[in-house]
Design a protein around this motif. Structure first.
Motif, short mmCIF file in Angstrom:
data_model
loop_
_atom_site.label_atom_id
_atom_site.label_comp_id
_atom_site.label_asym_id
_atom_site.label_seq_id
_atom_site.Cartn_x
_atom_site.Cartn_y
_atom_site.Cartn_z
N LEU A 98 0.82 -1.21 0.00
CA LEU A 98 0.00 0.00 0.00
C LEU A 98 0.85 1.26 0.00
CD1 LEU A 98 -2.86 -0.88 2.53
CD2 LEU A 98 -3.02 -0.77 0.04
N GLY A 99 2.10 1.13 0.45
CA GLY A 99 2.99 2.28 0.48
C GLY A 99 2.79 3.18 1.68
N GLY A 100 2.22 2.65 2.74
CA GLY A 100 2.00 3.43 3.95
C GLY A 100 1.87 2.52 5.15
N PRO A 101 1.85 3.07 6.35
CA PRO A 101 1.88 2.24 7.55
C PRO A 101 0.54 1.64 7.95
CG PRO A 101 1.81 4.55 8.17
CD PRO A 101 1.91 4.52 6.66
N ASN A 102 -0.57 2.14 7.38
CA ASN A 102 -1.89 1.77 7.87
C ASN A 102 -2.60 0.80 6.93
OD1 ASN A 102 -1.49 3.73 9.96
ND2 ASN A 102 -2.10 5.32 8.49
N VAL A 103 -3.17 -0.24 7.53
CA VAL A 103 -3.88 -1.26 6.76
C VAL A 103 -5.24 -1.49 7.41
CG1 VAL A 103 -3.87 -3.63 5.89
CG2 VAL A 103 -1.70 -2.38 6.14
N ASP A 126 -11.92 -6.98 -9.21
CA ASP A 126 -12.74 -6.87 -8.01
C ASP A 126 -13.37 -5.48 -7.89
OD1 ASP A 126 -12.23 -9.47 -7.29
OD2 ASP A 126 -10.58 -8.96 -5.92
N HIS A 127 -12.87 -4.53 -8.64
CA HIS A 127 -13.33 -3.15 -8.56
C HIS A 127 -14.85 -2.98 -8.65
CE1 HIS A 127 -14.57 0.57 -10.71
NE2 HIS A 127 -13.82 1.15 -9.78
N PRO A 128 -15.56 -3.64 -9.58
CA PRO A 128 -17.00 -3.39 -9.68
C PRO A 128 -17.79 -3.77 -8.43
CG PRO A 128 -16.19 -4.50 -11.65
CD PRO A 128 -15.10 -4.56 -10.63
N PHE A 129 -17.25 -4.67 -7.62
CA PHE A 129 -17.96 -5.12 -6.44
C PHE A 129 -17.91 -4.08 -5.32
CE2 PHE A 129 -16.67 -8.92 -8.68
CZ PHE A 129 -17.83 -9.69 -8.66
N PHE A 130 -16.80 -3.33 -5.22
CA PHE A 130 -16.67 -2.31 -4.16
C PHE A 130 -15.70 -1.23 -4.62
CE2 PHE A 130 -15.04 -6.55 -3.10
CZ PHE A 130 -13.68 -6.40 -3.28
N PRO A 131 -16.13 -0.40 -5.58
CA PRO A 131 -15.25 0.66 -6.10
C PRO A 131 -14.88 1.68 -5.01
CG PRO A 131 -17.51 0.97 -6.85
CD PRO A 131 -17.46 -0.38 -6.20
N HIS A 132 -13.62 2.12 -5.06
CA HIS A 132 -13.10 3.10 -4.10
C HIS A 132 -12.48 4.27 -4.84
CE1 HIS A 132 -13.88 0.12 -1.05
NE2 HIS A 132 -13.30 0.84 -0.10
N ALA A 133 -12.39 5.39 -4.17
CA ALA A 133 -11.94 6.63 -4.79
C ALA A 133 -10.47 6.58 -5.21
CB ALA A 133 -12.18 7.81 -3.85
N LYS A 134 -9.62 6.01 -4.37
CA LYS A 134 -8.18 6.05 -4.61
C LYS A 134 -7.63 4.72 -5.14
CE LYS A 134 -7.37 9.54 -1.00
NZ LYS A 134 -6.63 9.86 0.25
N HIS A 135 -8.47 3.74 -5.31
CA HIS A 135 -8.08 2.43 -5.86
C HIS A 135 -6.94 1.78 -5.07
CE1 HIS A 135 -10.76 3.37 -9.05
NE2 HIS A 135 -9.96 4.18 -9.70
N THR A 136 -6.97 1.90 -3.75
CA THR A 136 -5.93 1.25 -2.95
C THR A 136 -6.31 -0.17 -2.55
OG1 THR A 136 -6.78 1.96 -0.78
CG2 THR A 136 -5.28 3.48 -1.95
N VAL A 137 -7.52 -0.59 -2.82
CA VAL A 137 -7.99 -1.89 -2.35
C VAL A 137 -7.16 -3.01 -2.99
CG1 VAL A 137 -9.96 -3.44 -2.10
CG2 VAL A 137 -10.31 -0.96 -2.06
N LEU A 220 -9.42 -15.50 1.51
CA LEU A 220 -9.26 -14.20 0.87
C LEU A 220 -9.41 -13.08 1.90
CD1 LEU A 220 -9.28 -12.30 -1.72
CD2 LEU A 220 -11.77 -12.56 -1.63
N VAL A 221 -8.45 -12.17 1.92
CA VAL A 221 -8.53 -10.97 2.74
C VAL A 221 -8.45 -9.76 1.82
CG1 VAL A 221 -7.54 -9.63 4.64
CG2 VAL A 221 -7.39 -12.14 4.68
N GLN A 222 -9.49 -8.94 1.79
CA GLN A 222 -9.47 -7.68 1.03
C GLN A 222 -9.13 -6.56 2.00
OE1 GLN A 222 -9.93 -7.11 -2.24
NE2 GLN A 222 -11.00 -8.90 -3.06
N PHE A 223 -8.14 -5.74 1.66
CA PHE A 223 -7.70 -4.69 2.56
C PHE A 223 -7.48 -3.40 1.78
CE2 PHE A 223 -4.03 -7.03 1.03
CZ PHE A 223 -3.10 -6.05 0.69
N ARG A 224 -7.29 -2.27 2.50
CA ARG A 224 -7.17 -0.97 1.86
C ARG A 224 -6.45 0.01 2.78
NH1 ARG A 224 -13.63 0.30 2.71
NH2 ARG A 224 -13.50 0.79 4.93
N ASP A 225 -6.09 1.15 2.21
CA ASP A 225 -5.67 2.30 3.01
C ASP A 225 -6.93 2.87 3.66
OD1 ASP A 225 -5.21 5.14 3.66
OD2 ASP A 225 -3.31 4.89 2.61
#
Length: 262
Positions: A98-103, A126-137, A220-225
């Motif tokens: 992710l390029g950062g400390p937080n998950v 996987d994007h269509p199932f839960f689209p996010h603004a910054k695409h970090t998922v 499966l684990v889906q994670f994001r910033d």
């Protein structure tokens, strides 16, 4: 402190959109987690088949006999999953990607492809199932069994994440047109028990039919910033979503499913 990934690993991930991390957990741990998965499936005793209708529609798929066992939000069924969710071996790799400390957690899901009849997944993002603004998922697929090609291993299209969100067909679930996005054209990602495959939610991926005599058990684990927020209501909320797996949530948003600050 040793970095969880080398510069070459990070370059491969950003170039291809996926990275297989070998032996993230031991084979003994993978075997124990496999037992947790199969015990959970037995406890749930569900007849619900998670096979996508779109998978059954693809030419060559034995529609009448494929099957797929699954369970959502596994950490609420067994503490073993909860412990693995916050294991630094996993969360440190996730943070590096992710390029950062937080998950932050989006959701978890268990899949068991039964021997000889384990259902395939058509190519999709996987994007269509839960689209996010910054695409970090991103996703982490823990392998609790060996997954050679005949076991229905995951297949991915290198570099496909750089195309951004692609138009999908909804036919039982979101997928790409199977005549132009053929599963056999994607790169096979065989794995061994204990390996974890990481990929972005823009990476085109799927998996083949399990034709082997062994089950394919994955988690499966889906994670994001945590500062990346959903842009649509489709499949955006699941039990446990928003749990911090590493670091903090700088936004201090509510934990009841709303985006209103405290």
């Amino acid at each position: 402190m040793t970095e969880p990934l080398s510069p070459d690993d990070l370059a491969t991930y950003h170039e291809n959109g996926f990275l297989l991390v070998k032996n993230l957990i031991s084979k003994q741990e993978a075997r124990a987690m496999r037992e947790e998965c199969h015990a959970l499936a037995a406890r749930l005793n569900s007849d619900v088949d998670a096979t996508w209708a779109s998978a059954r529609a693809i030419a060559g798929t034995p529609a009448a006999r494929t099957a797929l066992k699954h369970a959502h939000d596994t950490q609420f069924h067994s503490a073993a999953f909860a412990r693995l969710l916050v294991d630094p071996r996993f969360t440190d790799v996730a943070a590096a990607l992710l390029g950062g400390p937080n998950v932050q957690l989006h959701h978890t899901k268990m899949f068991i492809k039964p021997p000889e009849t384990g259902s395939p997944f058509p190519l999709h993002q996987d994007h269509p199932f839960f689209p996010h603004a910054k695409h970090t998922v991103a996703a982490a697929v823990f392998h609790f069994d060996d997954a050679p090609e005949e076991n229905g291993c995951i297949r991915a299209v290198p570099g496909s994440h750089r195309n951004g969100p692609l138009p999908h067909i909804e036919g039982g679930s979101w997928h790409l047109p199977p005549d132009t996005w053929r599963i056999q054209d994607a790169q096979a990602c065989p794995a061994e028990a204990g390996d974890v495959l990481f990929f972005t939610y823009l990476t085109v991926h799927g998996s083949g039919l399990n034709t082997s005599s062994e089950a394919r058990t994955t988690w499966l684990v889906q994670f994001r910033d945590p500062q990346d927020r959903p842009t649509a209501d489709e499949h955006t909320w699941s039990l446990g979503q928003g749990m911090m797996l590493r670091g903090i949530d700088p936004s201090a948003r509510r934990t009841d499913g709303t985006d209103e600050p405290r």
